[in-house]
Design an enzyme around this catalytic site. Sequence first.
Site, PDB file in Angstrom:
ATOM      1  N   SER A   1      13.462  -3.203   5.470  1.00 15.29           N
ATOM      2  CA  SER A   1      13.992  -2.867   4.153  1.00 15.29           C
ATOM      3  C   SER A   1      15.269  -3.677   3.865  1.00 15.29           C
ATOM      4  CB  SER A   1      14.236  -1.362   4.062  1.00 15.29           C
ATOM      5  OG  SER A   1      14.520  -0.982   2.741  1.00 15.29           O
TER       6      SER A   1
ATOM      7  N   ASP B   1       3.887   0.585  -0.831  1.00 10.98           N
ATOM      8  CA  ASP B   1       5.307   0.288  -0.985  1.00 10.98           C
ATOM      9  C   ASP B   1       5.553  -0.534  -2.251  1.00 10.98           C
ATOM     10  OD1 ASP B   1       7.990  -0.189  -0.619  1.00 10.98           O
ATOM     11  OD2 ASP B   1       7.770  -1.373   1.207  1.00 10.98           O
TER      12      ASP B   1
END
Length: 418
Positions: free
Chosen positions: A167, A265
């Site tokens: 991330s 995602d």
Amino acid sequence: MASNTTREVLFDLSPVLIVYTDGTVERLMGTPNVPPSPEDSTTGVASKDIIVLSPEVKARLFLPKLVDPTQKLPVLVYYHGGGFIVDSPYCLNFHRYMNILAAEAKALIISVEYRLAPEHLLPIAYEDSWTAIQWVASHAIANANIEKDPWVTKHGDFGKLYIGGDSAGANIAHNIVLRTGVEPLPGDVKILGLFLSCPYFWGSKPVGSQSKNDLKGFAYKVWMCVYPSAAGGIDNPMINPFAEDAPCLSGLACSRLLVCLAVKDAFTPRGILYVETMKKSGWNGEMQLAVVDGEDHEFHVNDPYSEKAKDLIQNMASFISKSGIEIQQKTSWTQANSEKRFLTCTQSLQNGSCGNFSWCDPPMYHKSIEIMPGLLKSRNAYEKQVLKLQRQNNVFEFKSWVFGFLCGCVIMWIFGGK
């Protein structure tokens, strides 16, 4: 008269964090911190906390069980996720994840604690992360003017130095490796490989199926909170590697790359674009892409014991522990095949394209699409192949229905006649 204690909200990043105009920061989520351990009960990995050059930059080190007390191991410098605003190497999720990865990869991991926003706005996290990789590389210099760590000195193999992150940490890792192409590391140490998991990249233009409304959501708000002074805003090259003024990705200073994405995602379309842009950039290295079906952002960190997480972590470990990528000759992507839990695309850019078969949301079909590297040259070709299989499956289902209907009629006629 009672005083008014109502505080005005400056940034509402619920359910993660709220920033008030008086400077108060309220963190709403995150896993508890856990101490290091001389031997993890599950993996046998040892961990310890250290200070890197200055009290502001710290790290937790993870050392797997050794076969030989003088054994040299690949070195992974890892940057945790959390949107630049939450989490650390000490929190339960990342501590557990690093234990598992260190054991699987047989690697020495330096998990970096960089300072968080909004108390410490970007680019501070980038600078802390750069300080950490410089400190690690300095261990390769005999007379370096640093306090060396015995684990890194004794067990680190600097010919196998990797950078990785999830991330926001993947965003940091990408920018660190780009920077090393311009500013060499101490001792001219080279980074062998980079892995990016669910990388946090964003921008002002839609990618894939995104709408313009999607672009002003949580990812946008986080960036504007953590780096309000960024030139170009959401199109600053640090967050948007595809911006017009972003450095060319061919400058990525490593020879191996692994990108791991999850189908659900929101960052995955830009992860796919990152891989496609790398392929076109002229970067001279080996690339591997893993797209995990049915999962969302950082699923392998939040639950590393799920079957898909285990598969992905094993893939990461293999990338770190092996000296070269073994080119996969055939890949199956199917929802019916329970043994194949994620799609992998492995290629050497020196050997041409492996085909564009990484688009997400795999259709509901019962046959496996088997793709040879280089077979499908475009998304259009891939979609035609999917539609062909869907038609074949629909015809088969229709024939089965007709056959069943006719059998039923015959049975009713036989018994009805009696």
